[in-house]
Design a protein around this motif. Structure first.
Motif, PDB file in Angstrom:
ATOM      1  N   SER A   1      26.413  10.560  35.245  1.00 49.95           N
ATOM      2  CA  SER A   1      25.386  10.162  34.283  1.00 49.95           C
ATOM      3  C   SER A   1      25.536   8.696  33.898  1.00 49.95           C
ATOM      4  O   SER A   1      24.547   7.964  33.812  1.00 49.95           O
ATOM      5  CB  SER A   1      25.472  11.054  33.046  1.00 49.95           C
ATOM      6  OG  SER A   1      24.564  10.626  32.070  1.00 49.95           O
ATOM      7  N   ALA A   2      26.773   8.263  33.669  1.00 50.46           N
ATOM      8  CA  ALA A   2      27.020   6.870  33.297  1.00 50.46           C
ATOM      9  C   ALA A   2      26.664   5.935  34.445  1.00 50.46           C
ATOM     10  O   ALA A   2      26.074   4.864  34.234  1.00 50.46           O
ATOM     11  CB  ALA A   2      28.482   6.684  32.897  1.00 50.46           C
ATOM     12  N   LEU A   3      27.004   6.325  35.666  1.00 47.62           N
ATOM     13  CA  LEU A   3      26.657   5.500  36.828  1.00 47.62           C
ATOM     14  C   LEU A   3      25.148   5.414  37.002  1.00 47.62           C
ATOM     15  O   LEU A   3      24.607   4.356  37.347  1.00 47.62           O
ATOM     16  CB  LEU A   3      27.322   6.055  38.092  1.00 47.62           C
ATOM     17  CG  LEU A   3      28.830   5.844  38.197  1.00 47.62           C
ATOM     18  CD1 LEU A   3      29.383   6.584  39.404  1.00 47.62           C
ATOM     19  CD2 LEU A   3      29.147   4.356  38.278  1.00 47.62           C
ATOM     20  N   ARG A   4      24.459   6.523  36.783  1.00 45.51           N
ATOM     21  CA  ARG A   4      23.006   6.534  36.917  1.00 45.51           C
ATOM     22  C   ARG A   4      22.352   5.597  35.907  1.00 45.51           C
ATOM     23  O   ARG A   4      21.369   4.924  36.192  1.00 45.51           O
ATOM     24  CB  ARG A   4      22.478   7.957  36.747  1.00 45.51           C
ATOM     25  CG  ARG A   4      21.023   8.090  37.183  1.00 45.51           C
ATOM     26  CD  ARG A   4      20.477   9.452  36.937  1.00 45.51           C
ATOM     27  NE  ARG A   4      20.292   9.533  35.481  1.00 45.51           N
ATOM     28  CZ  ARG A   4      20.273  10.630  34.781  1.00 45.51           C
ATOM     29  NH1 ARG A   4      20.433  11.778  35.373  1.00 45.51           N
ATOM     30  NH2 ARG A   4      20.099  10.636  33.494  1.00 45.51           N
ATOM     31  N   LYS A   5      22.910   5.545  34.708  1.00 45.49           N
ATOM     32  CA  LYS A   5      22.375   4.665  33.663  1.00 45.49           C
ATOM     33  C   LYS A   5      22.913   3.241  33.769  1.00 45.49           C
ATOM     34  O   LYS A   5      22.579   2.400  32.943  1.00 45.49           O
ATOM     35  CB  LYS A   5      22.722   5.229  32.277  1.00 45.49           C
ATOM     36  CG  LYS A   5      22.044   6.542  31.970  1.00 45.49           C
ATOM     37  CD  LYS A   5      22.453   7.035  30.601  1.00 45.49           C
ATOM     38  CE  LYS A   5      21.807   8.371  30.300  1.00 45.49           C
ATOM     39  NZ  LYS A   5      22.191   8.884  28.981  1.00 45.49           N
ATOM     40  N   ARG A   6      23.776   3.012  34.757  1.00 48.34           N
ATOM     41  CA  ARG A   6      24.406   1.703  34.986  1.00 48.34           C
ATOM     42  C   ARG A   6      25.201   1.246  33.760  1.00 48.34           C
ATOM     43  O   ARG A   6      25.180   0.074  33.395  1.00 48.34           O
ATOM     44  CB  ARG A   6      23.376   0.665  35.397  1.00 48.34           C
ATOM     45  CG  ARG A   6      22.660   1.018  36.676  1.00 48.34           C
ATOM     46  CD  ARG A   6      21.747  -0.111  37.104  1.00 48.34           C
ATOM     47  NE  ARG A   6      20.873   0.296  38.162  1.00 48.34           N
ATOM     48  CZ  ARG A   6      21.162   0.215  39.451  1.00 48.34           C
ATOM     49  NH1 ARG A   6      22.338  -0.205  39.826  1.00 48.34           N
ATOM     50  NH2 ARG A   6      20.290   0.598  40.358  1.00 48.34           N
TER      51      ARG A   6
END
Length: 171
Positions: free
Chosen positions: A18-23
């Motif tokens: 989730s954090a990677l998706r939101k950068r």
């Protein structure tokens, strides 16, 4: 392997994805969380040291034993096994000391005895009031605990009485 063995790793992977998706800056956020944790530790440490020192003084001076002898008849009068009085006195201050007292009671009297059951229920139905107040109030910057401590101690007393009652009621 049970499904529960995979639950925490799955949640961590989900959070990372989730954090990677939101950068999001995951590493920076973790570092900031660690920094805040250290600040919190520094803020609550004086209260914690004072509380543990006071408890050690009570125990080592013999005051805890004297209070136990003094309060045992009153505890018996309200239905609390007198052997559990040390637990009543220590529990509001220290969870680990209360656990040690509870374990000793169960070792001496047996976990299935009235005293052992009462001690177990007391440990589960009361709080380390002074520890909790000192830690959380220090962390939140609250200096006045005028009503919180008496209310929490009243709840502890209710928990002790209920523990004694239900340990007798449900053998």
């Amino acid at each position: 392997m049970a499904l529960t063995n995979y639950l925490v790793p799955a949640l961590l992977l989900l959070a990372a994805a989730s954090a990677l998706r939101k950068r999001a800056d995951v590493y920076g956020t973790l570092i900031e969380g660690g920094r805040e944790g250290l600040k919190l530790t520094a803020a609550i440490l004086p209260s914690l040291v004072m509380l543990l020192t006071a408890l050690a003084l009570l125990r080592e001076s013999g005051a805890l034993d004297a209070l136990t002898r003094l309060l045992a008849p009153a505890a018996k009068a309200v239905g609390i096994p007198p052997e559990t009085v040390p637990l009543l006195l220590v529990r509001p201050f220290s969870g680990s000391a209360a656990l040690a007292v509870g374990a000793e009671l169960m070792a001496v009297h047996g976990p299935e005895s009235l005293i052992g059951r009462t001690a177990a229920v007391m440990l589960g139905s009361t709080e380390t009031t002074f520890y909790t107040v000192s830690v959380y109030f220090s962390a939140a910057g609250i200096r006045k605990s005028r009503f919180a401590v008496p209310a929490a101690l009243t709840a502890d007393a209710a928990g002790f009485l209920a523990a004694a009652f239900f340990a007798r009621l449900l053998p």
